[in-house]
Design an enzyme around this catalytic site. Structure first.
Site, PDB file in Angstrom:
ATOM      1  CB  ILE A 390      19.572  59.440  93.612  1.00 11.70           C
ATOM      2  CG1 ILE A 390      18.433  60.143  93.043  1.00 11.70           C
ATOM      3  CG2 ILE A 390      20.538  58.684  92.678  1.00 11.70           C
ATOM      4  CD1 ILE A 390      17.500  59.172  92.863  1.00 11.70           C
ATOM      5  CG  ASP A 391      24.918  59.651  96.826  1.00 11.47           C
ATOM      6  OD1 ASP A 391      25.550  58.576  96.162  1.00 11.47           O
ATOM      7  OD2 ASP A 391      25.990  60.398  97.223  1.00 11.47           O
ATOM      8  CG  ASP A 392      21.479  58.065 101.815  1.00 13.14           C
ATOM      9  OD1 ASP A 392      22.169  57.678 102.753  1.00 13.14           O
ATOM     10  OD2 ASP A 392      21.492  59.013 101.782  1.00 13.14           O
TER      11      ASP A 392
END
Length: 668
Positions: A390-392
């Site tokens: 999710i973060d990337d």
């Protein structure tokens, strides 16, 4: 206090030097990848693998020894992060690695380490993974390691306990360990091979008694009325009485299921998940199942593991993972925020490098429970098609949108938005890798002594997606995004903002699962909520409380800092040694809400500018030895070398932008 004109000029100069440093460190093909610093355990386990498989160190033996000894503290210990107390299991693993590498017992470092280990209770107090490695050399009885029944592989995905109910990192680490636990291997040490090897007997208070419990007894759990833990320990006890079920006529099918899973999940470049523990475990498991050391699958895996090596004047060490996609996305965002020429071919090259690494193939454990089957997104590493995160993905989307308005119509952005929407949890938040991976009772399984078997919604991941979607929906070119996607984002955000408000701490802060800690969580949450600041009194109140908290924990000299101990003691949130990274996080969270004339902002900017003291070939950056990344709270922390560079660039860039937005007025 310095005048605003002076701070602005200093910030612009700092950004210029930082931009030059960025390009000095850019790889020839356009990306960035800095060292991901970690404690000594991964390097020690690299030594264990070479010893177990009789692999050649290729000239690295002395430089590995050099690095391990350089990480030892004055009191003889090895810790899990700079400045933290000595850690027993880390010290045991580093001690064993050094003995394997030929360091003698009378070495001053080993003498100090030995005194610490014995004073802390010796080997019987080691955590489960350390016990596991020791058992493979006959240094610890296999009976004192939890049972890991292979039958877990037979559980269907609808069952309350199955491998896909575990977090991605736990799943990929556990599956090869099921095979290793079945075989219970004993490998050679420099003194030979024995199931009762005395190579580390000096670390036992009484080496004649090596059986040691690995958790609470059934009686104590019954007394505590912990029914879930009691049930897991009872099953583990029964399986142990039954010899680990190794006699089961179905055992060979379950072993083959593990092997098939391992083979299916290997990247064509040889990696498994781009994370050290699964790669280590998979090599061991395949060899125990009859694969030859020269088998192409094994050789590709070993080659991939060598790519985790970092070598400089300090010596050779092993990174737990590598972060090229993450580092590149953050650097592009930093350059954009810093006012870099967006048409600079070096920035465009970085964007193209990111675009080429979009994951659109059929791989992905996320598919098991995700409501979306649309592939799209990015992973953290060079080669990890099975586990986009999710973060990337959210960060790459924002980097692309900041670099070029026209990117919003690109198919890769649409696919990534759709994938993020499909990964939203039922509670409204987002996790890191999986959907609805929130079965926290699994943390009571006996081998789960790091309390990290699940991947539930967290404020930092949820805040990042809120920021990403909010940025896109308020973008000047948001009309380029498919209308249906815009509508779906708006619907998802309602639940996400509600989740974030429900999970705000009483202090006004938010904790962070993946970074240290409340300063980061609060910064990310504020960055996301900015786009919804006028939506309701509840959002406005949450923002005001968070801003007040961030201002209250500013250090006297102007910066911000926070230690890893806040995961165990939240009352210490926002307290710690000032760091460029955490100071930048605080400013990034505050700048959308405060005037650049505000004394809090000015003091933070002044401190940040004054700390840019590390010069490069043409530019300059910020030194930062602290670990501000979190692998597993309380157990594993990470030092992202690039953080002290990119986040100060973002903060100073946002400060300068706010100055430019001001109407001409007195700024003294």
């Amino acid at each position: 206090m310095h005048s605003l004109e002076y701070l602005t000029a200093q910030s612009i100069q700092a950004l210029k030097l930082a931009g030059e440093h960025s390009f000095d460190t850019q790889k020839p093909n356009g990306h960035w990848c800095s060292e991901l610093r970690m404690n000594a355990t991964f390097t020690a386990e690299y030594v264990f693998l070479h010893q177990a498989l009789d692999l050649d160190f290729g000239g690295d033996k002395d430089t590995i020894k050099q690095w391990l000894l350089s990480q030892q503290q004055e009191d003889g210990t090895w810790n899990i992060a700079p400045g933290s107390p000595g850690d027993l299991s880390t010290t045991i693993e580093a001690y064993l690695a050094l003995k394997i590498l030929g360091v003698q017992l009378d070495n001053v470092g080993l003498v100090k380490a030995r005194d610490f280990i014995l004073g802390a209770g010796g080997i019987p107090r080691a955590r489960i993974f350390t016990r596991f490695f020791l058992a493979t050399f006959g240094l610890f009885p296999w009976d004192s390691v939890p049972q890991l029944p292979l039958e877990l592989m037979a559980m269907p995905t609808w069952a309350p306990i199955n491998v896909y109910k575990l977090s991605s990192w736990a799943r990929t680490t556990l599956i090869p360990l099921l095979v290793v636990r079945h075989h219970q291997p004993i490998y050679n040490l420099p003194n030979g091979r024995s199931s009762q090897n005395d190579f580390l007997d000096e670390l036992w208070r009484d080496p004649s008694i090596k059986a040691a419990p690995y958790g609470k007894s059934l009686a104590s759990l019954l007394w505590e009325l912990d029914a879930v833990a009691f049930g897991f320990v009872a099953v583990d006890t029964v399986v142990s009485w039954l010899g680990g079920l190794r006699w089961s006529p179905y055992r060979r099918y379950h072993r083959q299921a593990c092997v098939n899973w391992i083979l299916e999940h290997q990247e064509k470049e040889g990696d498994w998940t781009g994370y050290w523990p699964p790669m280590h475990g998979n090599i061991m498991a395949l060899l125990l199942e009859g694969f030859d050391l020269e088998h192409p699958v094994v050789q590709k895996g070993l080659t991939a593991m060598e790519r985790f090596k970092w070598n400089d004047e300090r010596g050779v060490r092993i990174q737990g993972s590598v972060s090229p996609v993450w580092d590149t996305a953050l650097t592009v965002m930093a350059l954009c925020d810093a006012g870099q020429n967006l048409h600079d071919p070096r920035v465009t090259q970085a964007i193209n490098w990111l675009s080429d690494r979009e994951i659109t193939g059929p791989e992905g454990d996320w598919r098991i429970y995700s409501g979306s089957q649309v592939a799209g997104g990015w992973s953290f590493q060079y080669f990890n098609r099975w586990y986009p995160d999710i973060d990337d993905t959210a960060t790459v989307i924002m980097a692309m949108a900041k670099h070029d308005n026209q990117s919003l119509w690109q198919p890769c952005v649409s696919r990534a938005i759709s994938w993020l929407l499909g990964m939203q949890n039922n509670d409204g938040g987002w996790a890191a890798f999986d959907r609805n991976n929130d079965h926290l009772f699994l943390n009571k399984i006996p081998f789960a002594d790091m309390d990290s078997l699940c991947d539930p919604s967290t404020p930092d991941m949820t805040g990042r997606v809120i920021e990403c979607f909010g940025f896109l929906l308020h973008h000047s070119h948001q009309h380029l995004i498919n209308k249906d996607l815009r509508s779906r984002m708006e619907g998802a955000l309602a639940g996400a903002v509600s989740w974030l408000l429900r999970n705000q701490a009483e202090s006004g802060a938010w904790w962070s699962r993946w970074h240290v800690n409340y300063i980061n969580g609060t910064s990310v949450a504020l960055s996301g909520l900015y786009y919804f600041r006028d939506h309701s009194p509840a959002v406005e109140s949450a923002i005001n409380r968070a801003v007040k908290w961030l201002k209250s924990v500013q250090c006297a000299k102007g910066g911000w800092g926070e230690g890893i101990e806040t995961y165990e003691n939240p009352s210490l949130a926002g307290i710690g040694k000032q760091t460029p990274t955490q100071t930048a996080w605080a400013l990034i969270g505050l700048l959308p809400y405060l005037s650049p004339v505000d004394s809090t902002v000015r003091a933070g900017v002044a401190w940040l500018v004054s700390e840019q003291t590390e010069s490069g070939a043409n530019g300059a950056t910020w030194p930062d030895i602290e670990y501000t990344g979190t692998g597993f709270p309380k157990c594993l922390y990470e030092g992202y070398s690039i953080y002290a560079h990119v986040f100060p660039m973002m903060a100073l860039g946002k400060f300068v932008d706010k100055i430019r937005e001001m109407k001409p007025k007195s700024t003294s």
